[in-house]
Design a protein around this motif. Structure first.
Motif, PDB file in Angstrom:
ATOM      1  N   PHE A  80      17.562  15.559  19.159  1.00  0.00           N
ATOM      2  CA  PHE A  80      17.646  14.087  19.601  1.00  0.00           C
ATOM      3  C   PHE A  80      19.150  13.736  19.631  1.00  0.00           C
ATOM      4  CE2 PHE A  80      13.559  13.737  17.952  1.00  0.00           C
ATOM      5  CZ  PHE A  80      13.049  12.758  18.680  1.00  0.00           C
ATOM      6  N   TYR A  82      22.582  11.292  19.820  1.00  0.00           N
ATOM      7  CA  TYR A  82      23.141   9.937  19.555  1.00  0.00           C
ATOM      8  C   TYR A  82      24.505   9.810  19.616  1.00  0.00           C
ATOM      9  CZ  TYR A  82      18.586   9.531  17.180  1.00  0.00           C
ATOM     10  OH  TYR A  82      17.318   9.761  16.813  1.00  0.00           O
ATOM     11  N   GLY A 325      14.289   9.317  15.343  1.00  0.00           N
ATOM     12  CA  GLY A 325      13.401   9.735  16.508  1.00  0.00           C
ATOM     13  C   GLY A 325      11.955   9.639  16.142  1.00  0.00           C
ATOM     14  N   SER A 356      16.555   6.391  24.059  1.00  0.00           N
ATOM     15  CA  SER A 356      15.680   6.968  24.766  1.00  0.00           C
ATOM     16  C   SER A 356      15.325   6.606  26.116  1.00  0.00           C
ATOM     17  CB  SER A 356      14.465   7.640  24.083  1.00  0.00           C
ATOM     18  OG  SER A 356      13.928   6.208  23.715  1.00  0.00           O
ATOM     19  N   ASN A 362      17.726  12.365  26.486  1.00  0.00           N
ATOM     20  CA  ASN A 362      18.332  12.021  25.130  1.00  0.00           C
ATOM     21  C   ASN A 362      17.446  12.550  23.955  1.00  0.00           C
ATOM     22  OD1 ASN A 362      20.578  11.222  26.334  1.00  0.00           O
ATOM     23  ND2 ASN A 362      20.156   8.943  26.029  1.00  0.00           N
ATOM     24  N   GLN A 363      16.301  13.194  24.277  1.00  0.00           N
ATOM     25  CA  GLN A 363      15.292  13.370  23.229  1.00  0.00           C
ATOM     26  C   GLN A 363      14.581  14.721  23.798  1.00  0.00           C
ATOM     27  OE1 GLN A 363      15.090  10.156  24.430  1.00  0.00           O
ATOM     28  NE2 GLN A 363      14.172  10.771  26.369  1.00  0.00           N
ATOM     29  N   TYR A 391       8.163  11.660  22.706  1.00  0.00           N
ATOM     30  CA  TYR A 391       9.116  11.139  21.763  1.00  0.00           C
ATOM     31  C   TYR A 391      10.076  10.115  22.511  1.00  0.00           C
ATOM     32  CZ  TYR A 391       8.060  15.685  19.601  1.00  0.00           C
ATOM     33  OH  TYR A 391       7.424  16.836  19.279  1.00  0.00           O
ATOM     34  N   SER A 393      13.462   7.239  20.977  1.00  0.00           N
ATOM     35  CA  SER A 393      14.586   7.276  19.738  1.00  0.00           C
ATOM     36  C   SER A 393      15.066   5.911  19.777  1.00  0.00           C
ATOM     37  CB  SER A 393      15.420   8.332  19.820  1.00  0.00           C
ATOM     38  OG  SER A 393      16.148   8.324  21.134  1.00  0.00           O
ATOM     39  N   SER A 433      12.768  12.829  13.450  1.00  0.00           N
ATOM     40  CA  SER A 433      14.130  13.055  12.892  1.00  0.00           C
ATOM     41  C   SER A 433      14.789  12.042  12.705  1.00  0.00           C
ATOM     42  CB  SER A 433      14.592  13.811  14.366  1.00  0.00           C
ATOM     43  OG  SER A 433      15.989  14.067  14.511  1.00  0.00           O
TER      44      SER A 433
END
Length: 536
Positions: A80, A82, A325, A356, A362-363, A391, A393, A433
């Motif tokens: 993930f 950030y 996540g 996301s 981004n994931q 997923y 986030s 996550s």
């Protein structure tokens, strides 16, 4: 006006050459015209411009292995991404656009988004900006807001003095209703200081002043208003997060003039002798220094007690970035939301970004199998087996200061509970996550004392041939976005070499107040010509 192009000294050795011993040991002395400290947007902007100008020798150093500074991106072990806070690309400058488009030139390097933002208030999602959308509030709150907004508008007509602080500005522009519901609590959560301790000159385009007639009309008709602000449409890199932009920009620079990591870490700045000592023992002799590290840290490296004491009048808050996540399809209640504001005390964070939504990269991909670490309510999952996605986030931001302490030990847990409290996630959602990192210098506070300090500190440094620029280098939040920061570096380089006026530093209202690029460029040229004539 100094033309450094005529005073070029010997070539800067590359880190690779130092390792190979082809230009001596790492403890040698290097002589250059311009040294740039810091490889965030400001430092990279300075280096980019210096590389385009034919003549002055230069070098850029940074203690981090990866360029980007406060615009960098972290990746969790689970995959993930950030950012260091909520960054998006929207620009006031064509030069900035051209430079990042050169670094990431392909159409599939970017996603373009329409901003979809809300304020969470009284268990409702009020469209941003809040003060223009009180039609979404309960009737009692609508009445309070409109009553005080009308009172404020009438008082503003006859007021003979300017607001003394941010709090007075809020009340005068929006009334006590909006102030108490949103502006006061939200801004305290962001800045970690009361609005009464902040000046209001920094505001510019950042806070929308409500149109009382339009607000009243929207309340009566049950309509909402949107589309305000310079970031109504924004770009985001497809891969590698915001940090990927600055990694790509750094790659457009000659490697021989960059030193990152321990070999670029500054340990001492001797302003009198114009030399900087690096962690590996290398001494860099310079003629001019562009500093982009926090100015309060710079004066510590200088050991100048007078400037150290002066810098103590500057205030800042720390920022906690928290990432969560989650396994599963993105819920309908989340939809295409970008970032969300939280003024109330049912959660510790002031802003949440659905990270996301910015990029599918981004994931992890849906086929990646990850175990569930915990359920959102803190309970253990029924199985520890790794399972596939999809997923999504969420990235959260929490401020901290001596006026607003934070329970660091329980902040992640409290933030997850805050997501439940605000109906962002469900208690039984599977969290695969988590991420938590604190950044000591998060926001440079536009405090009441700021201007008095900067009017002494920045000229004192420049008298020593040090241009301190950037989000914390020049401590002006109003020109602290990525495009501003980049151009602070560009304009510092132009000022050093050609005597050009630094528009972004000295005229923040000008650079922020022009939405039409061509008009801004023409007027910028006129301001430049006028000031250049005065200098000559």
């Amino acid at each position: 006006m100094l033309n450094l192009a005529r005073q070029t000294l010997k070539r800067v050795p590359s880190f690779q050459e130092l390792l190979q011993g082809t230009m001596g040991s790492a403890n040698e002395e290097i002589n250059i015209d311009v040294l740039v400290i810091g490889a965030g947007p400001t430092g990279l902007g300075a280096a980019k411009r210096l590389n385009q100008i034919d003549g002055p020798s230069w070098m850029i150093v940074d203690s981090n292995e990866t360029p980007g500074g406060l615009a960098s991106t972290d990746v969790t072990p689970e995959g993930f991404l950030y950012d260091v806070g909520g960054h998006v690309i929207f620009s006031h400058y064509k030069y900035f656009d051209d430079c990042i488009d050169e670094a990431l030139p392909n159409e599939d390097d970017w996603f373009t988004h329409q901003r979809i933002s809300y304020v969470r208030c009284k268990n409702l999602w009020v469209p941003y900006p809040f003060q223009n959308n009180i039609s979404m509030l309960p009737k009692d709150d609508q009445v309070k807001c409109i009553d005080s907004m009308i009172d404020a508008a009438m008082e503003a007509r006859v007021a003979s003095t300017k607001p003394k602080n941010f709090d007075e500005w809020i009340v005068r522009m929006m009334g006590t209703g909006v102030a108490d519901l949103f502006m006061r609590p939200y801004n305290f959560k962001v800045w970690a200081v009361p609005t009464t301790k902040m000046q209001c000159e920094w505001l510019g385009e950042r806070v929308a002043a409500p149109d009382v007639k339009r607000v009243t009309s929207n309340v009566i008709l049950g309509k909402t208003a949107g589309g305000w602000g310079p970031n109504n449409v924004f770009r985001f890199p497809a891969r590698d997060g915001t940090g990927g932009i600055w990694i790509a920009v750094a790659k457009t620079l000659p490697k021989s003039k960059t030193r990152f990591g321990d070999h670029g870490a500054v340990t001492k700045v001797d302003a009198d002798k114009k030399r900087v000592t690096l962690k590996d023992g290398t001494v860099v002799n310079y003629q001019k220094l562009i500093n982009t590290m926090a100015v309060d840290s710079l004066v510590q490296f200088m050991g100048d007690q007078e400037l150290i004491d002066l810098s103590k009048g500057l205030f800042y808050s720390s920022t906690h970035v928290i990432g969560v996540g989650i396994r599963g399809e993105r819920p309908e209640r989340i939809g295409d939301k970008c970032w969300l504001y939280f003024p109330e005390d049912d959660c510790p964070f002031y802003r949440a970004t659905i990270f996301s939504n910015y990029s599918p990269y981004n994931q992890p991909g849906a086929d990646v199998k990850l175990p569930t670490q915990q359920l959102a309510n803190g309970k253990k999952p029924s199985s520890s087996d790794a399972k596939a996605g999809p997923y999504w986030s969420i990235m959260l931001e929490v401020s901290e200061s001596s006026m607003k302490p934070v329970d660091n030990k329980n902040l992640l847990k409290d933030s997850i509970q805050g997501l439940i409290n605000t109906e962002m996630i469900k208690p039984d959602d599977e969290i695969v996550s988590t991420y938590h990192r604190k950044f000591d210098h998060g926001y440079p506070t536009p405090s009441l004392e700021r201007e008095g300090v900067l009017k002494k500190l920045l000229p004192a440094l420049q008298a020593k041939d040090i241009w301190s620029r950037g989000r914390f280098g020049s401590w002006r939040y109003e020109v602290g976005n990525q495009d501003h920061s980049f151009m602070l570096g560009v304009e510092a380089a132009d000022n050093i070499v050609n005597g050009a006026v630094e528009l972004t530093l000295n005229y923040p209202d000008f650079v922020n107040g022009r939405q039409n690029t061509e008009r801004r460029l023409v007027e910028g040229a006129q301001v430049f010509a006028k000031n250049r004539k005065a200098l000559d």
